[in-house]
Design a protein around this motif. Structure first.
Motif, short mmCIF file in Angstrom:
data_model
loop_
_atom_site.label_atom_id
_atom_site.label_comp_id
_atom_site.label_asym_id
_atom_site.label_seq_id
_atom_site.Cartn_x
_atom_site.Cartn_y
_atom_site.Cartn_z
N ILE A 14 -26.49 30.58 58.55
CA ILE A 14 -27.55 30.04 59.38
C ILE A 14 -27.01 29.77 60.78
N PHE A 15 -27.72 30.28 61.79
CA PHE A 15 -27.38 30.00 63.19
C PHE A 15 -28.39 28.97 63.69
N VAL A 16 -27.89 27.95 64.36
CA VAL A 16 -28.78 26.90 64.80
C VAL A 16 -28.34 26.42 66.17
N SER A 17 -29.26 25.77 66.88
CA SER A 17 -28.92 25.25 68.19
C SER A 17 -29.10 23.72 68.16
N LYS A 18 -29.94 23.14 68.99
CA LYS A 18 -30.09 21.69 69.00
C LYS A 18 -31.29 21.20 68.15
N ILE B 259 -23.38 28.28 61.82
CA ILE B 259 -22.77 28.43 63.14
C ILE B 259 -23.73 27.86 64.18
N SER B 260 -23.21 27.14 65.15
CA SER B 260 -24.07 26.59 66.19
C SER B 260 -23.38 26.61 67.55
N ASN B 261 -24.19 26.75 68.61
CA ASN B 261 -23.62 26.64 69.95
C ASN B 261 -23.61 25.19 70.44
N HIS B 262 -24.03 24.27 69.58
CA HIS B 262 -23.89 22.85 69.87
C HIS B 262 -23.31 22.18 68.63
N SER B 263 -22.94 20.92 68.77
CA SER B 263 -22.31 20.29 67.60
C SER B 263 -23.25 19.30 66.90
N ASP B 264 -24.53 19.26 67.32
CA ASP B 264 -25.47 18.27 66.76
C ASP B 264 -25.56 18.31 65.24
N ALA B 265 -25.52 19.51 64.67
CA ALA B 265 -25.79 19.65 63.24
C ALA B 265 -24.56 19.41 62.37
N LYS B 266 -23.42 19.23 63.01
CA LYS B 266 -22.15 19.22 62.29
C LYS B 266 -22.15 18.28 61.07
N PRO C 76 -19.49 27.56 71.25
CA PRO C 76 -20.30 27.48 72.46
C PRO C 76 -20.72 28.89 72.86
N ALA C 77 -22.02 29.06 73.18
CA ALA C 77 -22.52 30.39 73.54
C ALA C 77 -23.52 30.26 74.66
N SER C 78 -23.41 31.15 75.60
CA SER C 78 -24.34 31.15 76.71
C SER C 78 -24.34 32.55 77.29
N LYS C 79 -25.18 32.80 78.27
CA LYS C 79 -25.21 34.10 78.93
C LYS C 79 -23.81 34.56 79.31
N GLU C 80 -23.02 33.61 79.80
CA GLU C 80 -21.74 33.95 80.40
C GLU C 80 -20.72 34.49 79.38
N GLN D 80 -17.90 37.46 73.99
CA GLN D 80 -16.77 36.80 73.36
C GLN D 80 -17.22 35.94 72.18
N ALA D 81 -18.32 35.19 72.39
CA ALA D 81 -18.85 34.34 71.32
C ALA D 81 -19.27 35.19 70.13
N GLU D 82 -19.94 36.30 70.42
CA GLU D 82 -20.40 37.15 69.33
C GLU D 82 -19.23 37.75 68.55
N GLN D 83 -18.17 38.06 69.24
CA GLN D 83 -17.00 38.61 68.54
C GLN D 83 -16.49 37.61 67.52
N GLN D 84 -16.44 36.36 67.97
CA GLN D 84 -15.98 35.29 67.09
C GLN D 84 -16.95 35.12 65.91
N GLN D 85 -18.24 35.18 66.20
CA GLN D 85 -19.25 35.06 65.15
C GLN D 85 -19.13 36.18 64.13
#
Lengths: 283, 283, 283, 283
Positions: free
Chosen positions: A92-96, A121-128, A142-146, A150-155
């Motif tokens: 499951i991928f989640v954000s805030k 997996i999340s780009n924030h830590s709220d769900a931890k 952490p994932a963003s446009k920038e 790199q983030a996807e490779q890790q994912q």
């Protein structure tokens, strides 16, 4: 468990059902449930889902697959054979916004979603904390446009490591690259917070409020490279009225989003969905 | 009957409800039902609908209207006073698809739509016999892009002659000119065969089929000069699935269209709707 | 926060709305939302809910209550004044089935159920870990036919200690004694797993299966001393079909139960419900 | 048209689907749609509906029936073979409330109910003009407790004369005798104005109002000799609230009744229903 499922897509022509059911009878399998659909009996596409019970299935898997190939070749089928005892593994991928994640874990705990969920997996830590209280590993990337690539490779590495079958975007607010999408083709399920094709893109509730609609909705679909344009799996709506401000639309929307996403995930998990072009057949 | 209704729109500020309810008490009227809504208590718009019972209303109409003006002026209200015993007069416009017309006449015959329907106008003659079997005059006015202005002139003359209060476009497939729309501003109710804003314009079911949606819908709205963009009154949907061809979507859609249109017409007829900008407040 | 609510029940007669709205204007309060209903304008019962905004409400509470008494006495009203900033305190009772508890805590965590939940009581210990992960005290009080009086005494003491306003029976499978019920009169909300009055009592899903119904449902109601006969707050249903075995009805039912219970709890929490005889008015 | 349908009920055992699909392949028939259900793969009941397209079906009917008997005998099937081109003939029974009759005729006129309706029978004459405006014979047969046997004899004679396949009780308020019921066993469809098993018997809306339910419903079922206890075909509900008086429940109920009855009639007409014990399998 001795339960199996076959999903088939091929050109429609007489004799398919006969051939498949004969095959199952010959292998001492009893058909438990069977659904089929043809876009057009004359030269259309044929779709089928069969659920069967086969004594001693564990020991016969390889043979069943081998023997079915002959039929599949004859009818030029695309096909998949699933063994119900081999649970699918979902990440499951989640954000805030956590309501969809919570619903998935609620149904999973109830025993109403029978899959393995070995990774969130999340780009924030709220769900931890919440995720870990279920004993499920939580990874913050952490994932963003920038840093997308790199983030996807890790994912992708994690998905590989955890042996993941399909990915659920439970209000994960990042866009995925074609590279990621093709790695899990037809195995990424997203929830969009509008009844598509209305309000494609960002801020659908704000736009629904502006337009003064009397229904808000949510849509679950497979992710493709066209934003919010992938094959729709399930949609539902909830009635709203003039009193509802944008915040109320969001509040009501959360209830629809989570039920629509869970239904889609369950159907995918039960091998009920065949993608055909940009549509789904849901048996 | 001694039943009346007041619809009010004005800037929100303290004291409105007190003033209106005092006014009614002073005129021996008892409030039967009252609904209100404010977009924002601080400097927002205020909307109200009051239904009241007033003994001897028939003889006091003029006085009530006169006396209410003082309050209305004080609060700078837009307002309307309706007397329930004065039935509204509706004209139905129809083309070749008759299901919405039939539903309206069915509810009207049942006594569930309490209005007068003294006129049906169509650009085809298909509905003639059916309409006349209810004792309602049917007028065939051929209409197309070419003769629009002329046809509308004839229509407007009839609407005037029959003293029509509002117009129902029951799958009337012609576009109306700004001239016609302004003559019946906020009194023309259309049914569009999609859940707007999805599938604005022509052939919504074909496009819904192409997109593979799992819900089809219908939207009833007031007609403005922007096609399918007017204030939405009511929407509803029906679940469909991969088996449904365009023809099936239309068949299922007809059931939604007629129920959505009838609800909108009933609400308009019961003075439940206040238009605000491009939205509706439905009490 | 300066938000307040008044709930009123009295005999209907002219002048009530005028008196109440004048009272609020005199106290500089602005009416935000107002709903009313009369069983019969001539000699029926009148019900009203008003939500208002009053600057400096915190310091004027006592005065508002005192001043309203004069009106209340004049119209012989039953009435309650609520201050939105004083959150209600709910205790949840649960047994072994946890889906309703989970839904309540999910909505509470989302911020969509704005109340305090300082206590969960159960006759089993299954929910302990889950409840405590939210930082909520969990008390295990074994309860059965045999020790009912004693268990209830312990429960009542805890409810008192934790200053509980209302009790939610989230699939708590024990019957309460008249003593308990009267201690929390109209403040105990139960969820029954059928659309009442169908399938009163035990094993509703088994009986629904036997009868071959095409809809299953759930009903939330206030608890009275007549089993499953209390005033209904909310009901909903879900479509089932011949394929659904008793287990499937239960699985589908859980989804309805939890949404119906949460809606009822939210409405109670927002002071939207007035009990009248064995029915509810829900504004 | 070359479309046919087979309905099958038998004990479940391996090989049924294979045998039937082989039979169809051997007769050059292509399976268009197929649904099956088993109460239990081990020793349960098996149900199947197959829709097929067979070139030159008109000339092969007799042979198909003859050849299928061998399979049917082998598996001890109860079965029926239908030819879609042979439209079913329905008689509608109606009393004074005409909304269900009107809906049936509306759908029939739309072309959305593809059957023949050669006869309407009523114990009152209210519907006469309406029915005859569709060119359908209307027969007025006064019926009451007193003359039941005699009235039914007259009805049965007409049903025979008009070659009627099934009877729709569209709010026909008379009870039928076992003699009548057995003459059209599993071919009499009734609409009851409650969500059964709630409010069996007379005056369901009055009782729903008394109980304060938040949903009203309607149930369509096959008629048996136990009042309102026959196999349920379809049910649906509509939300009501505390404002709705008995008259409003009836008004809202009429909308549910007519849609539920029409769905049941369409499904029966399309050979989608198999009765099993006191339940229905609806494919």
């Amino acid at each position: 468990k001795n339960r199996g499922r076959i999903l088939i897509t091929c050109e429609d022509r007489p004799g398919i059902v006969a051939a498949v059911s004969e095959f199952l009878t010959d292998h001492e399998a009893n058909i438990i449930d069977s659904s089929q659909y043809s876009t057009n009996p004359e030269g259309g596409k044929f779709f089928m889902r069969i659920e069967f019970e086969c004594p001693g299935l564990q020991d016969r898997k390889a043979q069943l697959e081998r023997d079915f190939k002959a039929i599949a070749t004859n009818f030029q089928m695309e096909w998949k054979l699933f063994f119900v005892s081999e649970l699918k593994r979902a990440a499951i991928f989640v954000s805030k916004e956590l309501h969809c994640l919570r619903e998935l874990l609620l149904e999973w705990e109830n025993g109403d979603l029978v899959a393995e969920i070995p990774l969130v997996i999340s780009n924030h830590s709220d769900a931890k904390e919440y995720v870990e209280s279920f004993g499920i590993p939580f990874v913050h990337i952490p994932a963003s446009k920038e840093n997308r690539a790199q983030a996807e490779q890790q994912q992708l590495q994690l998905l590989d490591e955890y042996n993941i079958d399909f990915v659920v975007l439970a209000r994960y607010m990042q866009i995925l690259t074609p590279n990621f999408v093709s790695s899990f083709n037809q195995n990424i399920i997203n929830i969009h917070h509008s009844f598509l094709p209305a309000f494609v893109g960002a801020k659908p509730y704000d736009r629904a409020f502006e337009r003064g609609v009397k229904l808000i909705g949510a849509t679950s679909h497979y992710v493709t490279n066209d934003l919010d344009e992938g094959p729709i799996i399930e949609q539902d709506i909830k009635r709203v009225n003039h009193r509802d401000q944008v915040e109320d639309l969001k509040k009501n929307g959360r209830i629809v989003e989570r039920s629509v996403l869970v239904r889609a995930v369950k159907w995918h998990n039960e091998d009920r969905i065949i993608v055909h072009g940009n549509k789904t057949v849901v048996f």
